[in-house]
Motif scaffolding. Structure first.
Motif, PDB file in Angstrom:
ATOM      1  N   ARG A  33      17.168   0.541 -37.868  1.00  0.00           N
ATOM      2  CA  ARG A  33      18.308  -0.187 -38.438  1.00  0.00           C
ATOM      3  C   ARG A  33      18.098  -1.666 -38.103  1.00  0.00           C
ATOM      4  O   ARG A  33      18.350  -2.102 -36.987  1.00  0.00           O
ATOM      5  CB  ARG A  33      19.630   0.328 -37.872  1.00  0.00           C
ATOM      6  CG  ARG A  33      19.840   1.819 -38.061  1.00  0.00           C
ATOM      7  CD  ARG A  33      21.246   2.269 -37.635  1.00  0.00           C
ATOM      8  NE  ARG A  33      22.250   1.813 -38.588  1.00  0.00           N
ATOM      9  CZ  ARG A  33      23.181   0.901 -38.310  1.00  0.00           C
ATOM     10  NH1 ARG A  33      23.204   0.310 -37.107  1.00  0.00           N
ATOM     11  NH2 ARG A  33      24.077   0.540 -39.218  1.00  0.00           N
ATOM     12  N   VAL A  34      17.645  -2.425 -39.090  1.00  0.00           N
ATOM     13  CA  VAL A  34      17.156  -3.781 -38.835  1.00  0.00           C
ATOM     14  C   VAL A  34      18.083  -4.810 -39.482  1.00  0.00           C
ATOM     15  O   VAL A  34      18.447  -4.683 -40.658  1.00  0.00           O
ATOM     16  CB  VAL A  34      15.725  -3.969 -39.368  1.00  0.00           C
ATOM     17  CG1 VAL A  34      15.168  -5.320 -38.946  1.00  0.00           C
ATOM     18  CG2 VAL A  34      14.811  -2.846 -38.865  1.00  0.00           C
ATOM     19  N   PHE A  62      18.390  -8.886 -40.448  1.00  0.00           N
ATOM     20  CA  PHE A  62      17.558 -10.059 -40.731  1.00  0.00           C
ATOM     21  C   PHE A  62      18.457 -11.292 -40.753  1.00  0.00           C
ATOM     22  O   PHE A  62      19.480 -11.307 -41.438  1.00  0.00           O
ATOM     23  CB  PHE A  62      16.845  -9.906 -42.073  1.00  0.00           C
ATOM     24  CG  PHE A  62      15.816  -8.821 -42.085  1.00  0.00           C
ATOM     25  CD1 PHE A  62      14.475  -9.101 -41.877  1.00  0.00           C
ATOM     26  CD2 PHE A  62      16.180  -7.490 -42.298  1.00  0.00           C
ATOM     27  CE1 PHE A  62      13.519  -8.104 -41.878  1.00  0.00           C
ATOM     28  CE2 PHE A  62      15.234  -6.482 -42.296  1.00  0.00           C
ATOM     29  CZ  PHE A  62      13.902  -6.788 -42.085  1.00  0.00           C
ATOM     30  N   ALA A 122      12.786  -8.677 -45.696  1.00  0.00           N
ATOM     31  CA  ALA A 122      13.880  -7.703 -45.768  1.00  0.00           C
ATOM     32  C   ALA A 122      13.650  -6.706 -46.901  1.00  0.00           C
ATOM     33  O   ALA A 122      13.848  -5.491 -46.732  1.00  0.00           O
ATOM     34  CB  ALA A 122      15.211  -8.428 -45.951  1.00  0.00           C
ATOM     35  N   SER A 123      13.208  -7.194 -48.051  1.00  0.00           N
ATOM     36  CA  SER A 123      12.963  -6.291 -49.183  1.00  0.00           C
ATOM     37  C   SER A 123      11.777  -5.371 -48.902  1.00  0.00           C
ATOM     38  O   SER A 123      11.767  -4.208 -49.333  1.00  0.00           O
ATOM     39  CB  SER A 123      12.722  -7.100 -50.456  1.00  0.00           C
ATOM     40  OG  SER A 123      11.526  -7.859 -50.365  1.00  0.00           O
ATOM     41  N   TYR A 136      10.963  -4.207 -45.957  1.00  0.00           N
ATOM     42  CA  TYR A 136      11.475  -3.165 -45.052  1.00  0.00           C
ATOM     43  C   TYR A 136      12.331  -2.158 -45.804  1.00  0.00           C
ATOM     44  O   TYR A 136      12.271  -0.945 -45.544  1.00  0.00           O
ATOM     45  CB  TYR A 136      12.251  -3.800 -43.901  1.00  0.00           C
ATOM     46  CG  TYR A 136      11.377  -4.047 -42.703  1.00  0.00           C
ATOM     47  CD1 TYR A 136      11.481  -3.265 -41.560  1.00  0.00           C
ATOM     48  CD2 TYR A 136      10.407  -5.044 -42.723  1.00  0.00           C
ATOM     49  CE1 TYR A 136      10.659  -3.473 -40.463  1.00  0.00           C
ATOM     50  CE2 TYR A 136       9.572  -5.265 -41.639  1.00  0.00           C
ATOM     51  CZ  TYR A 136       9.703  -4.476 -40.510  1.00  0.00           C
ATOM     52  OH  TYR A 136       8.869  -4.664 -39.438  1.00  0.00           O
ATOM     53  N   LEU A 137      13.131  -2.630 -46.736  1.00  0.00           N
ATOM     54  CA  LEU A 137      13.952  -1.720 -47.542  1.00  0.00           C
ATOM     55  C   LEU A 137      13.062  -0.770 -48.331  1.00  0.00           C
ATOM     56  O   LEU A 137      13.306   0.451 -48.363  1.00  0.00           O
ATOM     57  CB  LEU A 137      14.842  -2.528 -48.483  1.00  0.00           C
ATOM     58  CG  LEU A 137      15.781  -1.724 -49.377  1.00  0.00           C
ATOM     59  CD1 LEU A 137      16.852  -1.025 -48.549  1.00  0.00           C
ATOM     60  CD2 LEU A 137      16.435  -2.643 -50.423  1.00  0.00           C
ATOM     61  N   VAL A 193      18.194  -1.577 -43.841  1.00  0.00           N
ATOM     62  CA  VAL A 193      18.433  -3.001 -43.659  1.00  0.00           C
ATOM     63  C   VAL A 193      19.943  -3.189 -43.591  1.00  0.00           C
ATOM     64  O   VAL A 193      20.639  -3.103 -44.605  1.00  0.00           O
ATOM     65  CB  VAL A 193      17.807  -3.826 -44.803  1.00  0.00           C
ATOM     66  CG1 VAL A 193      18.115  -5.298 -44.622  1.00  0.00           C
ATOM     67  CG2 VAL A 193      16.304  -3.596 -44.864  1.00  0.00           C
ATOM     68  N   VAL A 231      21.329  -8.991 -44.413  1.00  0.00           N
ATOM     69  CA  VAL A 231      20.487 -10.180 -44.539  1.00  0.00           C
ATOM     70  C   VAL A 231      21.423 -11.371 -44.451  1.00  0.00           C
ATOM     71  O   VAL A 231      22.267 -11.584 -45.332  1.00  0.00           O
ATOM     72  CB  VAL A 231      19.699 -10.197 -45.860  1.00  0.00           C
ATOM     73  CG1 VAL A 231      18.913 -11.497 -45.992  1.00  0.00           C
ATOM     74  CG2 VAL A 231      18.751  -9.004 -45.932  1.00  0.00           C
ATOM     75  N   LEU A 278      17.545  -6.205 -53.087  1.00  0.00           N
ATOM     76  CA  LEU A 278      18.311  -5.988 -51.863  1.00  0.00           C
ATOM     77  C   LEU A 278      19.758  -5.594 -52.183  1.00  0.00           C
ATOM     78  O   LEU A 278      20.305  -4.661 -51.580  1.00  0.00           O
ATOM     79  CB  LEU A 278      18.282  -7.249 -51.002  1.00  0.00           C
ATOM     80  CG  LEU A 278      16.944  -7.567 -50.324  1.00  0.00           C
ATOM     81  CD1 LEU A 278      16.944  -8.995 -49.777  1.00  0.00           C
ATOM     82  CD2 LEU A 278      16.663  -6.578 -49.198  1.00  0.00           C
ATOM     83  N   VAL A 305      22.334  -3.596 -49.616  1.00  0.00           N
ATOM     84  CA  VAL A 305      22.190  -4.422 -48.418  1.00  0.00           C
ATOM     85  C   VAL A 305      23.229  -5.550 -48.453  1.00  0.00           C
ATOM     86  O   VAL A 305      23.245  -6.345 -49.404  1.00  0.00           O
ATOM     87  CB  VAL A 305      20.771  -5.012 -48.315  1.00  0.00           C
ATOM     88  CG1 VAL A 305      20.674  -5.943 -47.117  1.00  0.00           C
ATOM     89  CG2 VAL A 305      19.744  -3.903 -48.232  1.00  0.00           C
ATOM     90  N   CYS A 342      22.693  -2.623 -34.636  1.00  0.00           N
ATOM     91  CA  CYS A 342      21.321  -2.456 -35.131  1.00  0.00           C
ATOM     92  C   CYS A 342      20.426  -2.194 -33.935  1.00  0.00           C
ATOM     93  O   CYS A 342      20.825  -2.395 -32.786  1.00  0.00           O
ATOM     94  CB  CYS A 342      20.847  -3.697 -35.893  1.00  0.00           C
ATOM     95  SG  CYS A 342      20.945  -5.235 -34.931  1.00  0.00           S
TER      96      CYS A 342
END
Length: 455
Positions: A149-150, A152, A163-164, A166-167, A173, A176, A209, A214, A247
């Motif tokens: 669970r990140v 950004f 971010a995209s 990682y998604l 995500v 952002v 995103l 997100v 996160c």
């Protein structure tokens, strides 16, 4: 001591420079720390990994594969896994396989690339807190994420891109958070329209995103990363009140900074560049530095992106050939310069869309660790500046050891300069820059015999 042309850095700029020199019948040495050519943006996965190019590089897969094919097919002296740790008396000091070597050069193209510009926040030293670039390298090179669970946070084109990625890789995500405001994006639109293809790509990333659910927020201000043994959450300010996100990892960054230490050791003259908010080695439109026979290309001389790096690498190589008295396609050279100038105009629009976070330095708490190598806090920087009436960054370094650690100021130098300038109430250029010193990166204490001249 004699030598031929040498290129440092096997990213987009270095590869295109090597290609142009090889096409002219030269056999340059291409020195790079990585195992395979491609640079950070087109970093290649280790042997045994079988992910396809589309998965690794997304819409840039064709460019990445073209560069990889180019370097793999060049008849040059490619020296991977080799660190350049010093430049002195017309030669590079190298570290390879645990031994030092000295590589003389007649002409030198520095294509050293860039790293993250770090503006630390409380909690940034916790396990699970990564720079945006490090988070991207983990995903591209090793095929693993920095968490499940990140969050950004930061600003710059790299923020929605990573971010995209990682998604797409399956991570959750959680948010952002861009420090730039919506008003900044709108004000930058006329400049961004100079690069419609790049603008469209950025808009597609944002759309992907949002389609993935997100949350995206603008005008965010990071306050602190939470956790005891590792990251547990992120606290930020939305302009009205504090908010918290749970996160297990945070990726943060505020743009990129050029790697300029080798240019400094080569004797290049520097100037402050307001666009990059940094001191950069001087160069002309062709890539010539202030030192005869030394050329600069790519993000190591000013952040402009991978496409500009390819163009600048080729143009620097043509300048080198011109200086050797070799015939050069001057129409091609002029076209390269025109394309680079157009990218420069677009770059100004990008900087307007993703401005430097105003007020960061004055808000940095005294207990914030700025230099993690030497454990120097923002309060120590301010106290040292007060006690010794320190007006300049190198003097501050000598007094409190900021920038003396393993990274030699790569991670803390920009932040320390911002804090010193804000504390003294002067523009950041007024406090100067950290001077490059050898070794620019750590080398073993026991490295065998004295340096031998490389073949």
């Amino acid at each position: 001591m004699s030598g031929g042309p040498v290129i440092v850095g096997a990213g987009p700029a270095g590869i295109r420079a090597a290609q142009a020199l090889a096409a002219a019948g030269l056999r340059p040495a291409l020195v790079d720390e990585a195992t395979k050519g491609g640079g950070q943006i087109y970093r290649r996965q280790p042997d045994g990994f079988t992910r396809d190019a589309r998965t690794l590089y997304g819409t840039e897969a064709a460019k990445a594969e073209a560069l990889h094919r180019t370097i793999d097919g060049l008849a040059i002296d490619h020296r991977p896994n080799t660190l350049v740790w010093n430049i002195e008396a017309g030669a590079l000091d190298l570290l390879r396989d645990g031994r030092t070597e000295r590589l003389p050069y007649s002409h030198l193209i520095l294509a050293t690339g860039a790293t993250d510009r770090i503006l630390p926040i409380p909690g940034w030293t916790l396990p699970g807190a990564y720079s945006l670039g490090a988070a991207q390298v983990a995903l591209k090179y090793q095929g693993c994420g920095i968490g499940r669970r990140v969050a950004f946070i930061g600003t710059g084109p790299l923020l929605p891109l990573v971010a995209s990625q990682y998604l797409k890789a399956g991570a959750e995500v959680v948010a952002v958070l861009d420090t730039a405001r919506t008003a900044d994006k709108l004000a930058a639109l006329p400049g961004l329209l100079r690069g419609p293809a790049v603008l469209a790509k950025g808009l597609r990333l944002v759309a992907a995103l949002k389609a993935g659910g997100v949350p995206m927020r603008y005008g965010a201000r990071p306050l602190r990363i939470l956790g005891t043994d590792r990251v547990e959450g992120l606290v930020w300010h939305d302009g009205e009140r504090e908010r918290r996100i749970d996160c297990d990892a945070v990726a943060f960054g505020t743009g990129l900074r050029s790697e300029t230490q080798l240019a400094d050791l080569a004797g290049c003259r520097f100037r402050f560049d307001p666009l990059n908010r940094a001191w950069l080695p001087e160069r002309d439109a062709a890539g010539r530095s202030s030192v005869p026979g030394v050329y600069l290309a790519g993000d190591g001389a000013g952040i402009a992106g991978a496409d500009a790096a390819e163009l600048a690498g080729e143009r620097a190589a043509l300048a080198l050939l011109e200086d050797l008295g070799r015939p050069v396609d001057r129409t091609r050279a002029a076209r390269l310069e025109a394309k680079l100038a157009a990218i420069g105009r677009f770059r100004r629009g990008l900087e307007r869309a993703f401005p430097f976070p105003a007020g960061w330095a004055s808000r940095a708490p005294d207990d914030l660790v700025v230099c993690r190598c030497e454990e120097v806090s923002a309060g120590t920087l301010r106290a040292t500046a007060t006690r010794w009436n320190t007006p300049e960054l190198n003097r501050l370094k000598a007094l409190c050891r900021v920038g003396m650690g393993r990274c030699q100021g790569r991670m803390c130098g920009a932040a320390a300069a911002e804090i010193l300038a804000a504390y003294r109430g002067v523009p950041v250029e007024a406090v100067g820059r950290l001077r490059g010193q050898a070794p620019v990166k750590p080398i073993p204490v026991a490295i065998g015999d004295a340096p031998e001249e490389a073949a």
